[in-house]
Motif scaffolding. Structure first.
Motif, mmCIF file in Angstrom:
data_model
loop_
_atom_site.group_PDB
_atom_site.id
_atom_site.type_symbol
_atom_site.label_atom_id
_atom_site.label_comp_id
_atom_site.label_asym_id
_atom_site.label_seq_id
_atom_site.Cartn_x
_atom_site.Cartn_y
_atom_site.Cartn_z
ATOM 1 N N ILE A 184 -32.571 28.912 -2.761
ATOM 2 C CA ILE A 184 -32.080 29.935 -3.480
ATOM 3 C C ILE A 184 -31.967 31.167 -2.626
ATOM 4 O O ILE A 184 -30.911 31.817 -2.476
ATOM 5 C CB ILE A 184 -32.886 30.145 -4.792
ATOM 6 C CG1 ILE A 184 -32.656 28.861 -5.799
ATOM 7 C CG2 ILE A 184 -32.395 31.497 -5.540
ATOM 8 C CD1 ILE A 184 -33.495 29.055 -7.108
ATOM 9 N N SER A 185 -33.074 31.659 -1.917
ATOM 10 C CA SER A 185 -33.152 32.574 -0.866
ATOM 11 C C SER A 185 -32.196 32.682 -0.096
ATOM 12 O O SER A 185 -31.574 33.743 0.247
ATOM 13 C CB SER A 185 -34.610 32.718 -0.630
ATOM 14 O OG SER A 185 -35.443 32.802 -1.192
ATOM 15 N N ILE A 186 -32.021 31.516 0.729
ATOM 16 C CA ILE A 186 -30.774 31.419 1.587
ATOM 17 C C ILE A 186 -29.567 31.311 1.079
ATOM 18 O O ILE A 186 -28.568 32.139 1.785
ATOM 19 C CB ILE A 186 -31.062 30.073 2.418
ATOM 20 C CG1 ILE A 186 -32.548 30.364 3.228
ATOM 21 C CG2 ILE A 186 -29.861 29.829 3.486
ATOM 22 C CD1 ILE A 186 -32.940 28.873 4.016
ATOM 23 N N VAL A 187 -29.280 30.545 -0.052
ATOM 24 C CA VAL A 187 -28.017 30.577 -0.605
ATOM 25 C C VAL A 187 -27.195 31.825 -0.849
ATOM 26 O O VAL A 187 -26.270 32.431 -1.035
ATOM 27 C CB VAL A 187 -27.935 29.558 -1.584
ATOM 28 C CG1 VAL A 187 -26.578 29.393 -2.574
ATOM 29 C CG2 VAL A 187 -27.941 28.140 -1.171
ATOM 30 N N ALA A 188 -28.596 32.475 -1.693
ATOM 31 C CA ALA A 188 -28.106 33.960 -2.253
ATOM 32 C C ALA A 188 -27.662 34.882 -0.991
ATOM 33 O O ALA A 188 -26.674 36.073 -1.313
ATOM 34 C CB ALA A 188 -29.333 34.700 -2.762
ATOM 35 N N THR A 189 -27.690 34.646 0.212
ATOM 36 C CA THR A 189 -27.012 35.535 1.116
ATOM 37 C C THR A 189 -25.823 35.029 1.799
ATOM 38 O O THR A 189 -25.178 35.889 2.224
ATOM 39 C CB THR A 189 -28.169 35.527 2.508
ATOM 40 O OG1 THR A 189 -27.889 34.191 2.846
ATOM 41 C CG2 THR A 189 -29.690 36.076 1.900
ATOM 42 N N ILE A 190 -25.315 34.058 1.288
ATOM 43 C CA ILE A 190 -23.752 33.357 1.658
ATOM 44 C C ILE A 190 -22.888 34.452 1.454
ATOM 45 O O ILE A 190 -22.182 34.863 2.204
ATOM 46 C CB ILE A 190 -23.750 31.935 1.238
ATOM 47 C CG1 ILE A 190 -24.817 31.093 1.966
ATOM 48 C CG2 ILE A 190 -22.271 31.481 1.572
ATOM 49 C CD1 ILE A 190 -24.444 29.453 1.580
ATOM 50 N N ILE A 233 -33.475 41.045 0.945
ATOM 51 C CA ILE A 233 -33.542 39.714 0.433
ATOM 52 C C ILE A 233 -34.678 38.906 0.998
ATOM 53 O O ILE A 233 -35.413 38.236 0.645
ATOM 54 C CB ILE A 233 -32.449 39.224 0.159
ATOM 55 C CG1 ILE A 233 -31.352 39.924 -1.116
ATOM 56 C CG2 ILE A 233 -32.249 37.719 -0.080
ATOM 57 C CD1 ILE A 233 -30.102 39.279 -1.010
ATOM 58 N N PHE A 234 -34.398 39.048 2.559
ATOM 59 C CA PHE A 234 -35.028 38.225 3.306
ATOM 60 C C PHE A 234 -36.580 38.574 3.556
ATOM 61 O O PHE A 234 -37.409 37.528 3.896
ATOM 62 C CB PHE A 234 -34.592 37.833 4.638
ATOM 63 C CG PHE A 234 -33.469 36.973 4.729
ATOM 64 C CD1 PHE A 234 -33.577 35.344 4.695
ATOM 65 C CD2 PHE A 234 -32.035 37.247 4.529
ATOM 66 C CE1 PHE A 234 -32.730 34.440 4.486
ATOM 67 C CE2 PHE A 234 -31.154 36.197 4.329
ATOM 68 C CZ PHE A 234 -31.297 34.943 4.425
ATOM 69 N N PHE A 276 -40.840 36.104 -3.020
ATOM 70 C CA PHE A 276 -40.348 35.221 -4.138
ATOM 71 C C PHE A 276 -40.960 33.842 -4.156
ATOM 72 O O PHE A 276 -41.414 33.250 -5.318
ATOM 73 C CB PHE A 276 -39.163 35.736 -4.048
ATOM 74 C CG PHE A 276 -38.211 34.320 -5.019
ATOM 75 C CD1 PHE A 276 -38.303 34.819 -6.398
ATOM 76 C CD2 PHE A 276 -37.521 33.418 -4.315
ATOM 77 C CE1 PHE A 276 -37.601 33.751 -7.227
ATOM 78 C CE2 PHE A 276 -36.853 32.725 -5.099
ATOM 79 C CZ PHE A 276 -36.882 32.918 -6.674
ATOM 80 N N VAL A 277 -40.946 33.342 -2.798
ATOM 81 C CA VAL A 277 -41.074 31.817 -2.722
ATOM 82 C C VAL A 277 -42.816 31.716 -3.145
ATOM 83 O O VAL A 277 -43.199 30.482 -3.964
ATOM 84 C CB VAL A 277 -41.116 31.268 -1.501
ATOM 85 C CG1 VAL A 277 -41.617 30.129 -1.209
ATOM 86 C CG2 VAL A 277 -39.358 31.454 -0.839
ATOM 87 N N SER A 278 -43.616 32.675 -2.669
ATOM 88 C CA SER A 278 -45.081 32.384 -3.069
ATOM 89 C C SER A 278 -45.447 32.548 -4.398
ATOM 90 O O SER A 278 -46.027 31.771 -5.149
ATOM 91 C CB SER A 278 -45.759 33.359 -2.147
ATOM 92 O OG SER A 278 -45.358 34.917 -2.545
ATOM 93 N N ALA A 279 -44.474 33.728 -5.164
ATOM 94 C CA ALA A 279 -44.697 33.759 -6.615
ATOM 95 C C ALA A 279 -44.281 32.500 -7.330
ATOM 96 O O ALA A 279 -44.844 32.060 -8.321
ATOM 97 C CB ALA A 279 -44.070 35.169 -7.150
#
Length: 1144
Positions: A30-36, A107-108, A114-117
């Protein structure tokens, strides 16, 4: 590496948190896709940003090329504002690009949080049991993962820039190229036909309704001399381009046999010395070189240069006169020893006497066995041609020999008559000399020249002029030879670079450029709070969770998760604040530095542009400015964040094991030593890299400007090799710079690994219970990241210092000494100044630089207001220098110039230049429209512009265009002929209506008929103005009220033309007779020698003709040689009074 790192991290997480690692994978995706979508938006902004930058750079390059015109016309402020507006458009997209970059950064940097939470929340909700060990292991894994994720914004930005750049390059490579079959080149000796065009049809714009050239049928045998003539805009230059294959061919066939050499109408001179320009890649042959110098009349010019033919030529031949540039071009062509010579009006930029010498020595002698096609407006050279082509509206309407075309009449006859009408203006000179002859001894040889060949006549005249040189002239030549022997600096020097470390002044100037540096503490504070909250969140998870599986947690799961998320997302908020502040700071600082540099460059004196190749300035306003725009803000922010992170890591480790300080201190000293050792070389390498970019840019721009000449000589491969060589010169230090970074990285990794191993040994060797295991785990978690942080910290500082060199280079151009103020409020002239136009030169001395010899030696004279002043002299005599001093492009080394009782040195430059008007020798058009070129300041109505166009003979041409006054003008005015560009310059002067007008050989590029018309317009429209005319054509200055004759920077004579013809020594008379003789193209005999004439004369000796005045009063009668050798007058009656005889 990112996919591999993600896979390894997920494997470790699965071992620690079990099935919750699936949530980790989903959150990462999700983190990577959100930046597309953000990446696509940024790509769009990058594309628009680079397009806007292209437009600005093209306009900047145009302004730098034509800075002399901008200053002469007092337009520099207007064009600076245009550049600022274009920068405003660029800045709009830059702002969007940087803020989108800031959002991607947020975001990055937030994605590991975000991933850890998500991971911990999923684990708790699924009922998993977290321990301090598993939490710290997971946190350490997230830290390993966060490094590539945090670098991802740079990757996204770089990928966007790369894609845009590749798309632009692809688009360029798909642009239309020159037709390979435009010309069929045959090897030397295979055919007796040198050039042949069959049914040729050519057009610069294939989509245009009518072609540029049509129905071209042309055949030239080897060794022929072909002259091409026609009125302005008839297609003469396009005709030569069709032979070269430069103009798109619609239909037909073009064949050339043998090698070609091309001399363009607008001289193209390479940067480098004169010898390199002449050799043009060919090996040196001393005997051949000397003969070329002689044939091109360059010997005297080279003697006057302090370094001879080793003199470095400035950008676009700035330190050569127009005539010298043209003769260097001719020398280049002659040394090339080609089979076919294509010469585009090569004699327009030189005085008539030099033109005659060139014609005799160059075309008639040196090229006697070659095929020569030359465009000319000088009718006097046409009789020597084997074939004459008359062009009109892109068609060959007449072709044949001189006599044949004269008898045929029509357009060619009109051209010849216009030329002779101009020559008729010399009648009164001859009458004046007749009167003086009455008082002179019969054997006076001033006008009576021995009847011999044309070549001997020219040689003897030249020798007489040289023998008649005054003692002061000889002394000046000796002084200049002495100056040559002494060591003098060249005009263009090697580009300077700073040495040693970048001073704190440069850092401080950048940090205080935006908002006086107030944002810097805010950025540091935001990064510090981020780091503190990051450490607090990690500490909370390590402290609140049980140390082993059986222990009871210190708080419930919900509190644990809520507190962690508050701390974690609170830290991400501060990252967002930091990213926005860094972008805001970078935008403001970049804009301020750009505006300061731009204004300083535009206020620089003309000597700066003369001695600085345009590539150096373009390098700073493009590459260095891009670094400041896009790189430095994030480098500075990255260094601040890395420093604070490193301090946080060391703080956590020393909190647990203070003994680590025993190693951290020496480690820091070792790091700083390595950094200093590395920077000593890296800094200089980056400076060398920056300097090596300038020659690449300069050669590229220079090659584009001279593409037609380069291709005409077949020198494409040599220039490509030169370009590759310069790229290698750039790549070598760039490679060394990258290698130096790797050298540093290796040592930093080894050092940090050693420190971490020492820390681990300390922790393991402590007795059980000495330290809190959770805190020890926290120290290990941060310690794992120590090596990456430490090397990143040193690298970020080194890269920042390397990048900050761009600011150092921009700072250099922000401190260029300025020319005199544009406006001096306390010393502004009246709005009506100058009312009379009187110009007084008082002991004027001028030199171009302190290290160079004086060019004007104490010139003193007065130009009365409202009079027409002719300024004449051989090439290099100081005519153009005098005009530059009048406009204060060069400040006098001594003496004064007074206009209507005001010393021009006491008023502002804008006040001075805006009240004077000039039509320069090199006509210049700017990219835009005809309206914008005539009235860039938007001070005149359309009606006034149309009137100016009509008076300058362009009204009908512009009316035929679809867009009328908004007709586009391409870069350099390439879609308009040189003659038309000259007429646009006349239109500017007509609009400005200044009381003082300067004409610097303003009609050199037009035919005689247009020249006559322009002279009439000037006499009518500027009848109450002071008109100073530099000219090579006698008719242009012979009707002047006064004539100033310059010789080697001194006043040789200054009086009315009629009196100058009576004076002794007769400098003007010698010059005028030489020039008159050269323009007539024949030998002049004593007008008083009428022994062979009868009144009225019934015939002339064979091969002779006479110019006579009829008793009917027709002073413009020319009696031409005809088959029956009878003379006649248009009145068919009356007595013919012989004026002089000439031999065909």
């Amino acid at each position: 590496m990112l996919p591999l790192q993600i896979i390894l991290a997920l494997a470790i997480l699965y071992k620690n948190v079990g099935i919750a690692s699936v949530a980790t994978l989903i959150a990462t995706i999700i983190s990577i896709v959100a930046t597309i979508p953000l990446a696509r938006i940024q790509e769009d902004y990058q594309d628009k940003l680079m397009t806007a930058k292209d437009d600005r750079m093209r306009k900047t390059s145009e302004c730098l090329r034509n800075m002399r015109i901008l200053k002469l016309q007092a337009w520099e402020d207007r064009y600076r504002l245009i550049l600022e507006e274009m920068r405003g458009v660029e800045f709009k997209y830059l702002r969007k690009a940087l803020y989108s970059q800031a959002f991607i950064t947020f975001i990055f940097w937030s994605s590991p949080i975000f991933v850890s939470a998500v991971t911990f929340g999923t684990c708790i909700m699924l009922g998993g049991h977290l321990t301090a060990g598993s939490v710290l292991s997971a946190l350490a894994t997230f830290r390993i993962l966060q490094e590539p994720l945090r670098n991802f914004p740079d990757l996204v930005s770089m990928m966007a820039q790369t894609k845009v750049s590749l798309d632009r390059i692809t688009g360029f490579l798909h642009e239309e190229e020159l037709q390979e079959d435009a010309t069929i080149a045959l090897p030397r000796g295979i055919s007796s036909v040198a050039i042949e065009i069959k049914d040729g049809e050519f057009s610069w714009d294939p989509s245009a309704p009518s072609p540029t050239l049509s129905s071209i049928q042309f055949r030239v045998e080897k060794g022929m001399r072909v002259a091409v003539c026609g009125v302005v805009g008839s297609g003469k230059s396009s005709f030569l381009s069709s032979i070269l294959g430069e103009i798109p061919k619609i239909s037909g066939e073009v064949r050339i046999c043998g090698s070609a050499a091309y001399v363009s109408q607008s001289a193209w001179i390479q940067s480098g010395n004169i010898e390199e320009n002449i050799l043009f890649g060919s090996p040196m042959d001393k005997a051949k070189y000397k003969s070329v110098i002689h044939a091109c009349s360059l010997k005297k010019d080279l003697e006057l240069f302090s370094h001879g033919d080793q003199t470095i030529i400035g950008d676009r031949g700035i330190n050569l006169s127009g005539g010298q540039k043209q003769r260097v071009q001719l020398a280049r062509a002659l040394y090339h020893d080609a089979d076919i010579y294509l010469l585009d009006d090569p004699f327009s930029a030189v005085d008539a006497h030099t033109g005659s010498e060139l014609f005799k020595e160059y075309i008639m002698t040196a090229l006697a066995t070659k095929t020569v096609v030359f465009v000319t407006h000088q009718v006097e050279f046409l009789p020597a041609a084997d074939l004459i082509l008359v062009l009109k509206e892109g068609r060959i309407i007449q072709s044949g020999k001189y006599d044949e075309l004269l008898q045929a009449g029509t357009d060619f006859n009109a051209l010849v008559c216009a030329h002779h009408e101009a020559i008729e203006a010399m009648d009164f000179c001859n009458q004046a000399s007749e009167d003086s002859d009455k008082h002179d001894p019969p054997d006076s040889s001033v006008l009576t020249i021995k009847r011999d060949s044309v070549g001997n006549d020219i040689d003897s005249t030249a020798s007489e002029v040289q023998q008649g040189a005054s003692t002061s002239d000889q002394k000046a030549i000796k002084e200049k030879k002495k100056a040559k022997r002494s060591r003098r600096k060249q005009l263009v020097q090697e580009e300077e670079r700073e040495r040693g470390r970048v001073g704190w002044k440069v850092y401080w100037s950048y940090m205080t450029a935006a908002y006086k540096g107030l944002l810097i503490p805010c950025i540091i504070l935001a990064q510090t709070l981020f780091q503190l909250l990051q450490i607090a969140s990690s500490w909370w998870m390590a402290w609140a969770n049980p140390q082993t599986t059986g222990e009871k947690p210190r708080t419930n799961s919900m509190v644990l998760l809520v507190v962690y998320m508050v701390l974690a997302f609170g830290s991400s908020w501060f990252i967002f604040v930091r990213a926005v502040l860094v972008a805001t700071f970078g935008l403001a600082a970049a804009q301020k530095l750009f505006m300061k540099m731009l204004r300083t460059v535009f206020r620089a004196p003309m000597s700066f542009f003369d001695s600085t190749p345009a590539g150096r300035i373009l390098n700073r306003v493009s590459i260095d400015q891009s670094v400041v725009d896009l790189d430095i803000p994030f480098r500075l922010g990255g260094f601040a964040s890395t420093t604070i992170q490193l301090l946080g890591i060391v703080g956590v480790m020393t909190q647990v094991t203070w003994q680590i300080l025993l190693l951290v201190v020496p480690m820091a000293i070792a790091c700083l030593w390595m950094q200093k050792y590395y920077m000593a070389s890296s800094r200089e390498l980056v400076r060398i890299v920056s300097i090596q970019k300038s020659p690449v840019i300069h050669l590229f721009a220079e090659s584009i400007a001279g593409a037609a000449t380069i291709r005409g000589f077949g020198q494409e491969k040599r220039f490509m090799k030169r370009n590759l060589y310069l790229l290698d010169c750039f790549a070598r230090p760039f490679f060394c710079s990258l290698a130096a970074i790797e050298w540093l990285c290796l040592r930093m990794e080894l050092l940090s690994t050693f420190v971490f191993a020492f820390c681990m040994i300390l922790l393991v060797s402590f007795p059980h219970g000495t330290i809190d295991p959770s805190m020890a785990g926290l120290a290990v978690t941060y310690g794992l990241n120590l090596n990456a942080r430490l090397s990143r910290w040193i690298l970020s500082f080194c890269k920042l210092e390397n990048k900050i060199i761009s600011i150092e280079r921009i700072h250099q151009y922000c401190e260029i000494p300025s020319e005199a103020p544009a406006i001096i409020e306390d010393s502004r002239p009246p709005s009506s100044w100058p009312e009379n136009g009187k110009i007084e030169l008082i002991d004027l001395k001028v030199r171009y630089k302190e290290c160079l010899p004086v060019v004007l030696h104490g010139v003193s004279c007065t130009f009365p207001g409202g009079k027409k002043i002719g300024i004449v002299g051989r090439t290099g005599s100081g005519k153009s220098t005098l005009i530059q001093a009048l406009f204060r492009l060069i400040e006098p080394a001594g003496g004064r110039i007074i206009i209507d009782s005001i010393d021009i040195a006491t008023i502002g430059l804008h006040d001075l230049r805006s009240r004077l008007s000039i039509i320069p020798q090199d006509p210049t058009l700017f990219e835009g429209t005809i309206r914008g070129n005539l009235d860039p300041l938007e001070e005149h109505s359309d009606q006034e512009i149309w009137q100016a166009l009509d008076k300058s003979q362009l009204g009908e041409i512009v009316r035929q265009k679809e867009h009328k006054l908004d007709t586009p003008v391409l870069e350099n005015g390439d879609n308009w002929s040189v003659g038309q560009r000259q007429l646009v310059s006349l239109g500017r002067a007509l609009l400005k209506q200044a009381r003082i007008l300067v004409l610097d050989e303003a009609t050199a590029s037009v035919d005689s008929a247009t020249d006559n018309l322009i002279q009439k317009i000037i006499r009518t429209e500027f009848q109450n103005c002071t008109v100073c005319t530099i000219a090579h054509r006698i008719p242009t200055v012979i009707d002047s009220d006064l004539v100033l004759v310059l010789s080697d920077g001194r006043v040789a004579e200054f009086d009315t033309p009629s009196r100058l013809l009576e004076t002794s020594p007769p400098c003007f008379l010698s010059w005028s007779q030489n020039t008159h003789q050269d323009q007539m193209g024949f030998q002049i005999f004593n007008p008083n020698d009428t022994t062979k004439f009868k009144n009225p004369p019934s015939s002339f000796p064979e091969n002779e003709t006479g110019k006579a005045r009829c008793s009917c009063g027709d002073a413009r009668l020319l009696v031409m040689h005809s088959e029956d050798q009878k003379t006649s007058c248009r009145c068919n009656g009356g007595r013919l009074q012989p004026v002089h005889r000439i031999r065909l």
